[in-house]
Design a protein around this motif. Structure first.
Motif, PDB file in Angstrom:
ATOM      1  N   ASP A 101      45.497  34.081  32.456  1.00  0.00           N
ATOM      2  CA  ASP A 101      45.363  35.488  32.740  1.00  0.00           C
ATOM      3  C   ASP A 101      46.727  36.315  32.994  1.00  0.00           C
ATOM      4  O   ASP A 101      46.709  37.382  32.402  1.00  0.00           O
ATOM      5  CB  ASP A 101      44.938  35.500  34.202  1.00  0.00           C
ATOM      6  CG  ASP A 101      43.387  35.127  34.539  1.00  0.00           C
ATOM      7  OD1 ASP A 101      42.557  35.138  33.505  1.00  0.00           O
ATOM      8  OD2 ASP A 101      42.991  34.854  35.512  1.00  0.00           O
ATOM      9  N   ASN A 102      47.823  35.549  33.213  1.00  0.00           N
ATOM     10  CA  ASN A 102      49.003  36.112  33.226  1.00  0.00           C
ATOM     11  C   ASN A 102      49.479  36.532  31.804  1.00  0.00           C
ATOM     12  O   ASN A 102      50.019  37.676  31.499  1.00  0.00           O
ATOM     13  CB  ASN A 102      50.080  35.280  33.754  1.00  0.00           C
ATOM     14  CG  ASN A 102      51.642  35.954  33.891  1.00  0.00           C
ATOM     15  OD1 ASN A 102      51.464  37.082  34.210  1.00  0.00           O
ATOM     16  ND2 ASN A 102      52.473  35.050  33.794  1.00  0.00           N
ATOM     17  N   LEU A 103      49.182  35.557  30.696  1.00  0.00           N
ATOM     18  CA  LEU A 103      49.637  35.960  29.343  1.00  0.00           C
ATOM     19  C   LEU A 103      48.898  37.137  28.866  1.00  0.00           C
ATOM     20  O   LEU A 103      49.358  37.957  28.256  1.00  0.00           O
ATOM     21  CB  LEU A 103      49.376  34.578  28.385  1.00  0.00           C
ATOM     22  CG  LEU A 103      50.231  33.505  28.978  1.00  0.00           C
ATOM     23  CD1 LEU A 103      49.645  32.457  28.471  1.00  0.00           C
ATOM     24  CD2 LEU A 103      51.599  33.843  28.442  1.00  0.00           C
ATOM     25  N   TYR A 104      47.562  37.253  29.381  1.00  0.00           N
ATOM     26  CA  TYR A 104      46.703  38.328  28.792  1.00  0.00           C
ATOM     27  C   TYR A 104      47.217  39.759  29.534  1.00  0.00           C
ATOM     28  O   TYR A 104      47.263  40.501  28.661  1.00  0.00           O
ATOM     29  CB  TYR A 104      45.079  38.166  29.527  1.00  0.00           C
ATOM     30  CG  TYR A 104      44.228  39.116  28.706  1.00  0.00           C
ATOM     31  CD1 TYR A 104      43.764  39.119  27.556  1.00  0.00           C
ATOM     32  CD2 TYR A 104      43.915  40.277  29.500  1.00  0.00           C
ATOM     33  CE1 TYR A 104      42.913  40.132  26.957  1.00  0.00           C
ATOM     34  CE2 TYR A 104      43.063  41.241  29.164  1.00  0.00           C
ATOM     35  CZ  TYR A 104      42.537  41.193  28.003  1.00  0.00           C
ATOM     36  OH  TYR A 104      41.664  42.180  27.515  1.00  0.00           O
ATOM     37  N   LEU A 105      47.574  39.665  30.529  1.00  0.00           N
ATOM     38  CA  LEU A 105      48.112  40.749  31.233  1.00  0.00           C
ATOM     39  C   LEU A 105      49.444  41.225  30.535  1.00  0.00           C
ATOM     40  O   LEU A 105      49.797  42.379  30.481  1.00  0.00           O
ATOM     41  CB  LEU A 105      48.248  40.441  32.768  1.00  0.00           C
ATOM     42  CG  LEU A 105      47.001  40.457  33.542  1.00  0.00           C
ATOM     43  CD1 LEU A 105      47.331  40.232  34.996  1.00  0.00           C
ATOM     44  CD2 LEU A 105      46.123  41.921  33.296  1.00  0.00           C
TER      45      LEU A 105
END
Length: 149
Positions: A101-105
């Motif tokens: 999720d963090n990498l997507y953001l």
């Protein structure tokens, strides 16, 4: 950005993973040239040196590298005006949903969990290049962010 030939950069500290990646590229139908770096500091130095004329079309980025990890590199790439539009596919052994999720953001283009089988590696690399180019290397919806072989 559908092309006949792609210039790829692999950032991965595992020599075996690099060798398998190169061998997989040699066996897929899409034509590529590959450069490799083996830690995050080398990656950022490579990008700074090549920022004017020779940036890759796509970066495959491992998360767990020495000196500077993949998350730190992705953050630097996306914060740099010259580099921010570079497509980055995260290519890692781990699959933690909070990290994904963090990498997507942070702006990664796709996430691939490194497959253990060579045939699946070929499949997922070819799929990544095909899907990413069809989508003009734009980040997909979160539901389509993780690519499976």
């Amino acid at each position: 950005m559908s092309k006949e030939h792609y210039y790829l950069l692999l950032a991965d500290d595992d020599e075996d993973d690099c060798l398998f990646f190169k061998e997989a590229l040699d066996e897929i139908a899409i034509k590529t040239d590959l450069s490799m770096v083996h830690d995050g500091v080398q990656l950022m130095d490579f990008l700074k040196i090549n920022a004017i004329n020779n940036l890759p079309d796509l970066i495959f980025l491992d998360l767990n590298m020495p000196r500077k990890n993949g998350i730190e590199c992705l953050t630097e790439i996306k914060e740099n005006e010259t580099l921010r539009n570079l497509p980055v596919i995260i290519f890692s052994t781990s699959l933690d949903n909070d990290i994904v999720d963090n990498l997507y953001l942070k702006g990664a283009s796709y996430y691939i969990r490194k497959p253990g089988e060579f045939s699946k590696l070929k499949t997922v690399i070819e799929k990544a290049l095909t899907i990413a180019s069809e989508n003009n290397f734009k980040q997909p919806e979160r539901a389509n962010f993780i690519l499976q072989p």
